[in-house]
Design a protein around this motif. Sequence first.
Motif, short mmCIF file in Angstrom:
data_model
loop_
_atom_site.label_atom_id
_atom_site.label_comp_id
_atom_site.label_asym_id
_atom_site.label_seq_id
_atom_site.Cartn_x
_atom_site.Cartn_y
_atom_site.Cartn_z
N SER A 1 12.44 -6.69 -0.73
CA SER A 1 12.54 -5.52 -1.61
C SER A 1 12.69 -5.94 -3.06
O SER A 1 12.09 -5.35 -3.96
CB SER A 1 13.70 -4.62 -1.18
N GLU A 2 13.48 -6.99 -3.29
CA GLU A 2 13.66 -7.46 -4.68
C GLU A 2 12.36 -7.98 -5.26
O GLU A 2 12.00 -7.65 -6.40
CB GLU A 2 14.73 -8.56 -4.72
N HIS A 3 11.64 -8.75 -4.49
CA HIS A 3 10.39 -9.32 -5.01
C HIS A 3 9.29 -8.26 -5.15
O HIS A 3 8.46 -8.35 -6.06
CB HIS A 3 9.93 -10.47 -4.12
N LEU A 4 9.28 -7.28 -4.27
CA LEU A 4 8.34 -6.17 -4.45
C LEU A 4 8.62 -5.44 -5.76
O LEU A 4 7.69 -5.15 -6.53
CB LEU A 4 8.45 -5.20 -3.28
N ALA A 5 9.88 -5.13 -6.02
CA ALA A 5 10.23 -4.42 -7.26
C ALA A 5 9.89 -5.27 -8.48
O ALA A 5 9.41 -4.76 -9.50
CB ALA A 5 11.70 -4.05 -7.25
N ALA A 6 10.15 -6.57 -8.40
CA ALA A 6 9.86 -7.45 -9.53
C ALA A 6 8.37 -7.50 -9.82
O ALA A 6 7.95 -7.48 -10.98
CB ALA A 6 10.39 -8.86 -9.23
N ALA A 7 7.56 -7.56 -8.77
CA ALA A 7 6.11 -7.67 -8.97
C ALA A 7 5.50 -6.35 -9.41
O ALA A 7 4.60 -6.32 -10.23
CB ALA A 7 5.45 -8.14 -7.67
N SER B 1 0.83 -1.20 0.00
CA SER B 1 0.00 0.00 0.00
C SER B 1 0.87 1.25 0.00
O SER B 1 0.53 2.26 -0.65
CB SER B 1 -0.92 0.00 1.23
N THR B 2 1.98 1.22 0.71
CA THR B 2 2.89 2.36 0.72
C THR B 2 3.40 2.65 -0.69
O THR B 2 3.43 3.81 -1.13
CB THR B 2 4.08 2.08 1.65
N LEU B 3 3.80 1.61 -1.40
CA LEU B 3 4.32 1.80 -2.75
C LEU B 3 3.25 2.31 -3.71
O LEU B 3 3.57 2.90 -4.75
CB LEU B 3 4.90 0.49 -3.28
N ALA B 4 1.98 2.08 -3.39
CA ALA B 4 0.90 2.58 -4.24
C ALA B 4 0.64 4.06 -4.02
O ALA B 4 -0.13 4.67 -4.76
CB ALA B 4 -0.38 1.78 -3.97
N THR B 5 1.28 4.65 -3.00
CA THR B 5 1.20 6.09 -2.78
C THR B 5 2.50 6.72 -3.28
O THR B 5 3.31 6.07 -3.93
CB THR B 5 1.03 6.39 -1.27
N ASP B 6 2.70 8.00 -2.96
CA ASP B 6 3.95 8.65 -3.37
C ASP B 6 4.97 8.66 -2.22
O ASP B 6 5.93 9.41 -2.25
CB ASP B 6 3.68 10.08 -3.84
N ARG B 7 4.76 7.80 -1.24
CA ARG B 7 5.65 7.75 -0.09
C ARG B 7 6.62 6.59 -0.24
O ARG B 7 6.22 5.47 -0.59
CB ARG B 7 4.83 7.60 1.20
N ALA B 8 7.90 6.84 0.01
CA ALA B 8 8.91 5.80 -0.11
C ALA B 8 8.77 4.79 1.03
O ALA B 8 8.19 5.08 2.07
CB ALA B 8 10.31 6.41 -0.11
N LEU B 9 9.33 3.61 0.83
CA LEU B 9 9.22 2.51 1.78
C LEU B 9 10.59 2.18 2.36
O LEU B 9 11.56 1.99 1.62
CB LEU B 9 8.64 1.27 1.09
N ASN C 1 8.82 4.95 -7.45
CA ASN C 1 8.92 4.91 -6.00
C ASN C 1 10.23 4.26 -5.61
O ASN C 1 10.95 3.73 -6.47
CB ASN C 1 7.75 4.17 -5.35
N LEU C 2 10.52 4.31 -4.33
CA LEU C 2 11.82 3.86 -3.83
C LEU C 2 11.63 2.96 -2.62
O LEU C 2 10.83 3.25 -1.73
CB LEU C 2 12.67 5.09 -3.46
N ILE C 3 12.37 1.84 -2.61
CA ILE C 3 12.40 0.92 -1.47
C ILE C 3 13.81 0.93 -0.91
O ILE C 3 14.78 0.67 -1.64
CB ILE C 3 12.02 -0.51 -1.88
N ALA C 4 13.94 1.23 0.36
CA ALA C 4 15.24 1.20 1.03
C ALA C 4 15.21 0.15 2.13
O ALA C 4 14.16 -0.16 2.68
CB ALA C 4 15.59 2.56 1.61
N THR C 5 16.38 -0.39 2.43
CA THR C 5 16.51 -1.33 3.55
C THR C 5 17.55 -0.79 4.52
O THR C 5 18.48 -0.08 4.13
CB THR C 5 16.92 -2.73 3.09
N ALA C 6 17.41 -1.14 5.79
CA ALA C 6 18.37 -0.74 6.80
C ALA C 6 18.31 -1.73 7.96
O ALA C 6 17.25 -2.30 8.25
CB ALA C 6 18.09 0.68 7.31
N ASN C 7 19.45 -1.92 8.60
CA ASN C 7 19.54 -2.84 9.74
C ASN C 7 19.35 -2.10 11.05
O ASN C 7 19.92 -1.03 11.26
CB ASN C 7 20.90 -3.54 9.75
N ASP C 8 18.58 -2.71 11.95
CA ASP C 8 18.44 -2.18 13.31
C ASP C 8 19.79 -2.01 13.99
O ASP C 8 20.02 -1.06 14.74
CB ASP C 8 17.58 -3.13 14.15
N ARG C 9 20.69 -2.94 13.73
CA ARG C 9 21.98 -2.94 14.42
C ARG C 9 22.94 -1.90 13.86
O ARG C 9 24.05 -1.75 14.36
CB ARG C 9 22.60 -4.33 14.35
N ASP C 10 22.55 -1.20 12.80
CA ASP C 10 23.40 -0.15 12.24
C ASP C 10 23.10 1.22 12.82
O ASP C 10 23.59 2.23 12.34
CB ASP C 10 23.22 -0.08 10.71
#
Length: 365
Positions: free
Chosen positions: A97-103, A75-83, A198-207
């Motif tokens: 993230s890869e499978h979201l972009a592929a789909a 739903s986030t990607l269906a708006t103009d807000r990045a994920l 749109n943009l999908i970013a990933t980040a680690n809690d431990r970072d």
Amino acid sequence: MGAAGGHGVLRPHAEQAFAGELAALAAADDRPRPARWRLSPWAVATYLLGGTLRDGTVITPKYVGPRRIVEVAVSTLATDRALLLLGVPGTAKTWVSEHLAAAVSGDSTLLVQGTAGTPEEAVRYGWNYAQLLARGPGQDALVPSPVMRAMSGGTTVRIEELTRIPADVQDALITILSEKTLPVPELGQEVQAVPGFNLIATANDRDRGVNELSSALRRRFNTVVLPLPATAEAEVDIVSRRVEQIGRSLDLPPAPDGAAEIRRVVTVFRELRDGVTTDGRTRLKSPTGALSTAEAISVVTGGLALAAHFGDGVLRPGDVAAGIHGAVVRDPAADRLVWQEYLETVVRERDGWKDFYRACREIPA
């Protein structure tokens, strides 16, 4: 072409490996689709979570976890807000993230890999210096980043390990995400995002504390936290599925009766990760490593390779013992004592684990 698609390469992209499933979903999908989306949000969620279509086509789960997490992400990607997909290492952030972009876009290859050395050009644009010196600044000399290409084409771009990127480079995203435009002052022009971007970013809690996102940038993202598997059964299912997929790509023969060793690996990881045995009776010290699901997959895959090439093809305790030792003992000073205590107080006394105990004790300190 189904999950075996992309044959001939070691690691096919999601849109190659699951082209058959994506095509079947597109054919059966009669729901509204956002601009330039290959599938409707419902079909994207079905692709991630799995299901059976009206024509009997089985869609394999790509993510095993709470359905609501996937629905919020889509739903986030269906708006103009990045994920922003956030979580501890090994919670399938990159995989999701890869499978979201592929789909969504049919292309998961628009990717910026975040590191301490990621330059601003990776987010904005660079220059072909031969063209620049020969002809000066011009469109021919401009080298678009994956972000710029996604803006122009109305597709999804991925940024891995966002908090690894230097803060000044991160901030180049603020104008892109808020104004949906990327200025090119050298040419006196700008690139405006078209619908579908749109943009999908990933980040680690431990970072946390490495290069934390500024409040201005964090506001541009909707953050979805991917948890560790809630139950041992769910984690065993995830490990089994991924090991089978990886084994096929590496032409490893399937290991008969490998379920017991997969469950053993998952049990060890979960107990040390949680600091308590499964029955809740014994408190344990936790090692410094994450002991993630991704590491469990790696341990079992390595064990299968040992069983296939140096054993009888059956996954046994000795095939996974070294991998578990390597995953647990990351800091020799601190983790070795944790591991030895776990072996002597838990593994040694557990019914059916004698072979595993002996295999672990035979590993050189």
